[in-house]
Motif scaffolding. Structure first.
Motif, PDB file in Angstrom:
ATOM      1  N   GLY A   1       0.813  -1.216   0.000  1.00 21.54           N
ATOM      2  CA  GLY A   1       0.000   0.000   0.000  1.00 21.54           C
ATOM      3  C   GLY A   1       0.845   1.264   0.000  1.00 21.54           C
ATOM      4  N   ILE A   2       2.155   1.059   0.237  1.00 22.77           N
ATOM      5  CA  ILE A   2       3.063   2.202   0.353  1.00 22.77           C
ATOM      6  C   ILE A   2       4.285   1.921  -0.518  1.00 22.77           C
ATOM      7  N   VAL A   3       4.688   2.920  -1.284  1.00 22.06           N
ATOM      8  CA  VAL A   3       5.999   2.847  -1.941  1.00 22.06           C
ATOM      9  C   VAL A   3       6.862   3.885  -1.259  1.00 22.06           C
ATOM     10  N   HIS A   4       8.037   3.465  -0.834  1.00 24.88           N
ATOM     11  CA  HIS A   4       8.925   4.411  -0.140  1.00 24.88           C
ATOM     12  C   HIS A   4      10.168   4.693  -0.977  1.00 24.88           C
ATOM     13  N   LEU A   5      10.401   5.970  -1.260  1.00 22.07           N
ATOM     14  CA  LEU A   5      11.601   6.357  -2.018  1.00 22.07           C
ATOM     15  C   LEU A   5      12.718   6.741  -1.046  1.00 22.07           C
ATOM     16  N   GLY A   6      13.871   6.115  -1.201  1.00 27.86           N
ATOM     17  CA  GLY A   6      15.014   6.446  -0.346  1.00 27.86           C
ATOM     18  C   GLY A   6      15.043   5.550   0.883  1.00 27.86           C
ATOM     19  N   ILE A   7      15.182   4.244   0.632  1.00 27.73           N
ATOM     20  CA  ILE A   7      15.023   3.287   1.719  1.00 27.73           C
ATOM     21  C   ILE A   7      16.334   3.101   2.494  1.00 27.73           C
ATOM     22  N   GLY A   8      16.696   4.130   3.245  1.00 28.71           N
ATOM     23  CA  GLY A   8      17.940   4.073   4.024  1.00 28.71           C
ATOM     24  C   GLY A   8      17.681   3.667   5.464  1.00 28.71           C
TER      25      GLY A   8
ATOM     26  N   LEU B   1      -3.723  -5.328   6.956  1.00 29.35           N
ATOM     27  CA  LEU B   1      -2.619  -5.831   6.123  1.00 29.35           C
ATOM     28  C   LEU B   1      -2.513  -5.137   4.761  1.00 29.35           C
ATOM     29  N   ARG B   2      -3.111  -3.941   4.653  1.00 32.41           N
ATOM     30  CA  ARG B   2      -3.069  -3.255   3.348  1.00 32.41           C
ATOM     31  C   ARG B   2      -1.806  -2.436   3.143  1.00 32.41           C
ATOM     32  N   TRP B   3      -0.934  -2.409   4.151  1.00 40.61           N
ATOM     33  CA  TRP B   3       0.085  -1.364   4.140  1.00 40.61           C
ATOM     34  C   TRP B   3       1.529  -1.838   4.095  1.00 40.61           C
ATOM     35  N   GLY B   4       1.782  -2.908   3.397  1.00 41.77           N
ATOM     36  CA  GLY B   4       3.181  -3.304   3.216  1.00 41.77           C
ATOM     37  C   GLY B   4       3.926  -2.244   2.408  1.00 41.77           C
ATOM     38  N   ILE B   5       5.231  -2.236   2.566  1.00 45.81           N
ATOM     39  CA  ILE B   5       6.053  -1.199   1.926  1.00 45.81           C
ATOM     40  C   ILE B   5       6.923  -1.819   0.833  1.00 45.81           C
ATOM     41  N   LEU B   6       6.861  -1.191  -0.349  1.00 43.03           N
ATOM     42  CA  LEU B   6       7.856  -1.507  -1.375  1.00 43.03           C
ATOM     43  C   LEU B   6       8.905  -0.399  -1.300  1.00 43.03           C
ATOM     44  N   GLY B   7      10.124  -0.771  -1.005  1.00 43.96           N
ATOM     45  CA  GLY B   7      11.179   0.242  -0.881  1.00 43.96           C
ATOM     46  C   GLY B   7      11.871   0.453  -2.220  1.00 43.96           C
TER      47      GLY B   7
ATOM     48  N   ASP C   1      -3.421  -0.325  -5.638  1.00 44.81           N
ATOM     49  CA  ASP C   1      -3.355  -0.574  -4.182  1.00 44.81           C
ATOM     50  C   ASP C   1      -2.498   0.451  -3.439  1.00 44.81           C
ATOM     51  N   VAL C   2      -1.676   1.167  -4.186  1.00 48.84           N
ATOM     52  CA  VAL C   2      -0.748   2.090  -3.517  1.00 48.84           C
ATOM     53  C   VAL C   2      -1.471   3.400  -3.219  1.00 48.84           C
ATOM     54  N   ARG C   3      -1.481   3.766  -1.964  1.00 46.63           N
ATOM     55  CA  ARG C   3      -2.188   4.997  -1.570  1.00 46.63           C
ATOM     56  C   ARG C   3      -1.249   6.047  -1.000  1.00 46.63           C
ATOM     57  N   ILE C   4      -0.036   5.621  -0.694  1.00 46.29           N
ATOM     58  CA  ILE C   4       0.924   6.562  -0.105  1.00 46.29           C
ATOM     59  C   ILE C   4       2.278   6.341  -0.778  1.00 46.29           C
ATOM     60  N   VAL C   5       2.916   7.434  -1.169  1.00 48.59           N
ATOM     61  CA  VAL C   5       4.330   7.353  -1.538  1.00 48.59           C
ATOM     62  C   VAL C   5       5.074   8.220  -0.533  1.00 48.59           C
ATOM     63  N   SER C   6       5.912   7.576   0.249  1.00 40.33           N
ATOM     64  CA  SER C   6       6.637   8.305   1.294  1.00 40.33           C
ATOM     65  C   SER C   6       8.085   8.466   0.848  1.00 40.33           C
ATOM     66  N   LEU C   7       8.766   9.408   1.480  1.00 40.94           N
ATOM     67  CA  LEU C   7      10.148   9.698   1.040  1.00 40.94           C
ATOM     68  C   LEU C   7      11.077  10.004   2.214  1.00 40.94           C
TER      69      LEU C   7
ATOM     70  N   LEU D   1      -7.084   6.848 -11.924  1.00 41.12           N
ATOM     71  CA  LEU D   1      -6.909   6.442 -10.521  1.00 41.12           C
ATOM     72  C   LEU D   1      -6.708   7.676  -9.648  1.00 41.12           C
ATOM     73  N   PRO D   2      -7.138   7.610  -8.399  1.00 40.39           N
ATOM     74  CA  PRO D   2      -6.867   8.750  -7.517  1.00 40.39           C
ATOM     75  C   PRO D   2      -5.368   8.855  -7.245  1.00 40.39           C
ATOM     76  N   PRO D   3      -4.884  10.054  -6.991  1.00 39.27           N
ATOM     77  CA  PRO D   3      -3.459  10.188  -6.708  1.00 39.27           C
ATOM     78  C   PRO D   3      -3.115   9.584  -5.347  1.00 39.27           C
ATOM     79  N   PHE D   4      -1.868   9.188  -5.183  1.00 41.42           N
ATOM     80  CA  PHE D   4      -1.411   8.790  -3.841  1.00 41.42           C
ATOM     81  C   PHE D   4      -1.123  10.050  -3.032  1.00 41.42           C
ATOM     82  N   THR D   5      -1.058   9.856  -1.716  1.00 40.68           N
ATOM     83  CA  THR D   5      -0.630  10.932  -0.827  1.00 40.68           C
ATOM     84  C   THR D   5       0.898  10.921  -0.787  1.00 40.68           C
ATOM     85  N   VAL D   6       1.489  12.097  -0.870  1.00 42.86           N
ATOM     86  CA  VAL D   6       2.952  12.190  -0.834  1.00 42.86           C
ATOM     87  C   VAL D   6       3.377  12.545   0.595  1.00 42.86           C
ATOM     88  N   LEU D   7       4.085  11.632   1.213  1.00 41.47           N
ATOM     89  CA  LEU D   7       4.426  11.782   2.634  1.00 41.47           C
ATOM     90  C   LEU D   7       5.935  11.950   2.778  1.00 41.47           C
ATOM     91  N   THR D   8       6.382  13.193   2.863  1.00 39.12           N
ATOM     92  CA  THR D   8       7.817  13.390   3.028  1.00 39.12           C
ATOM     93  C   THR D   8       8.202  13.224   4.487  1.00 39.12           C
TER      94      THR D   8
END
Ligand code: CS2
Length: 495
Positions: free
Chosen positions: A31-38, A58-64, A122-128, A180-187
């Motif tokens: 449910g989340i794609v994370h950019l910058g998986i440090g 269980l909707r919120w696994g992260i793809l880093g 399924d992706v609703r959040i892209v975090s960074l 599709l609706p946009p994801f939320t961008v979570l910095t």
């Protein structure tokens, strides 16, 4: 390190004291794609998300995704995304194996795969967490640097981008096109008003691609602000060996952190979010006061400790804090120069916050290198020290300690330490810094104004304000003539 690897099959045999995922990882969706998986993300947001998964949603696994190096992917994918977080505090070390990361991909190897993943329904959040420099913005103004090489590249190659704004816009465009609706961008980076800053940068990038796209990004995408806090030093080989020993299986890349953790999030997630509030995050209507508090007190002190500490020969923050002069200076910086600039909601106990910061900085278990924090100073000084200095000057107040922090950065970036040994200075503007230092030479009267011509750091106002330049030059003169330790002593003895 050899031996069997951390893996789903190894979980059941881990020592009982090690916490581990108890939910059905195979049923977790991305449910989340994370950019910058440090390391920071893995010790912070991924841990909150792991707790939220354990609570049953269980909707919120992260793809880093790594935007540059393959290291994290190479370490984590053979472990099915599993890794240990070692929390080091006065009571010893606690270990938790985190299961929130499903897998990691390396963007430059296949940009299309990352865009596709971000555009998945399924992706609703892209975090960074791409660090300050990852947004290709001008730190002094917060605006997109339109002549940044990655921006120029990404505008010319919109579907094979390099930068975080480039990926965000490519994927948002793809979603809009698919209805599709946009994801939320979570910095989750340490920028001032981070959600708003990133929104401006991304909307501007989108507008340069296509004005209509820019308007949609501006009006339809949520960019909540966040304040993130956990100290996460780079993992060392000794940490790897200790964690592997404690787990009984090899973890190629554990992360090491402190017991403290904080996350304040503006609650704007039109497409939903994990219940992070139930697992320790604070949801707030207005995050900016907390952000300013953290950036100015914690990170401002950190950068000051890093430059003065490094120049005084201290390898870690805890070593620098064991130096009475530096510890007193930092306490006074916080109390006398930073605190008066903060505007906290009623009921905030700033004294307790500052006491906890001092205790955290002193944590001897964390070997947080001054050199690590000293990195990327041009991207950090504006929000950590210079905004505070501006507010002080506007109030007609003194800035002697802030000025010493800025001067210590200037002394540090000359690249030669007090014993004449080279300093490994890392900064995206290193070429410019080197040229300016080379021309000015070790003369405070020339070097300080030269470095202040970097407008994306100092803006136009500070270099022309005597009340700023004079104390910086005076501090830099003392650093050159007497060295950091004596300069700190002098300033502390003045009260
Ligand atoms: C540090 C931060 O490296 C740095 O510049 O100041 O990473 C700091 O440890 C975190 O912001 C703590 O939350």
């Amino acid at each position: 390190m050899s031996g069997p690897r951390l893996s789903p099959a190894a979980l059941s045999a881990l020592p009982a004291a090690v916490a581990k995922p108890t939910y059905d990882r195979a049923a977790v969706k991305t449910g989340i794609v994370h950019l910058g998986i440090g390391a920071f993300h893995r010790a912070h947001m991924a841990v909150y998300t792991d707790h939220a998964l354990a609570a049953g949603d269980l909707r919120w696994g992260i793809l880093g995704a790594s935007l540059r190096s393959p290291d994290t992917r190479d370490a984590l994918n053979p472990q099915d995304g599993l890794y240990a977080v070692a929390v080091k505090g006065p009571k010893g070390t606690e270990l938790r194996v985190v299961g929130a990361i499903k897998s990691v991909l390396v963007a430059p190897e296949d940009p299309e795969a990352l865009i596709r993943a971000m555009a998945h329904p399924d992706v609703r959040i892209v975090s960074l967490t791409v660090t300050e420099k990852g947004y290709c913005h001008d730190p002094a103004t917060g605006r997109l640097k339109e002549d940044h090489p990655d921006v120029v590249h990404d505008l010319a190659n919109p579907f094979a981008p390099r930068s975080a704004p480039g990926y965000l816009v490519a994927a948002l465009e793809r979603r809009f096109a698919a209805g599709l609706p946009p994801f939320t961008v979570l910095t989750c980076d340490n920028l001032p008003s981070n959600g708003r800053t990133v929104r401006n940068v991304v909307a501007r990038f989108a507008a340069l691609r296509d004005p209509a796209l820019g308007r949609r990004v501006e009006t339809e995408v949520a960019f909540p602000c966040t304040m993130v806090d956990r100290i996460v030093p780079a993992t060392t080989d000794a940490d790897r060996a200790a964690v592997t020993q404690a787990l009984g299986v090899v973890d190629a890349w554990p992360v090491v952190t402190e017991p403290f953790t904080q996350w304040v999030i503006e609650d704007r997630f039109p497409q939903g979010r994990p219940d992070w509030a139930a697992v320790g995050a604070q949801m707030a209507a207005d995050v900016e006061p907390y952000e300013a508090m953290k950036l100015r007190l914690l990170n401002g002190s950190h950068s000051t400790l890093a430059y003065l500490g490094y120049l005084s020969g201290h390898e870690t923050v805890a070593d620098a804090m064991a130096d009475d002069g530096i510890a007193t200076l930092v306490a006074r910086l916080m109390d006398e120069e930073v605190t008066p600039t903060l505007h906290m909601p009623p009921g905030t106990d700033l004294d307790a916050y500052k006491r906890s910061l001092i205790e955290r900085f002193r944590n001897p278990e964390l070997r947080h290198r001054t050199w690590q924090i000293a990195m990327d100073g041009t991207q950090k000084l504006p929000q950590r020290l210079l905004g505070t200095a501006r507010d002080r000057l506007a109030a007609g107040a003194s800035i002697d300690r802030l000025a010493l922090g800025v001067a210590a950065w200037m002394r540090y970036v000359t690249g030669i330490d007090e014993n004449g040994a080279p300093i490994d200075v890392r900064d995206p503007l290193l070429d410019r810094i080197k040229a300016l230092c080379g021309e000015a030479g070790p003369s405070p009267e020339r070097l300080a104004p030269a470095l202040m011509t970097i407008e994306q750091v100092f803006g136009r106002d500070l270099p022309s304000d005597q009340r700023f330049t004079a104390p910086v030059i005076a501090a830099l003169r003392s650093l050159f003539e007497k060295g950091a330790a004596a300069t700190v002593r002098d300033l502390v003895s003045k009260g």
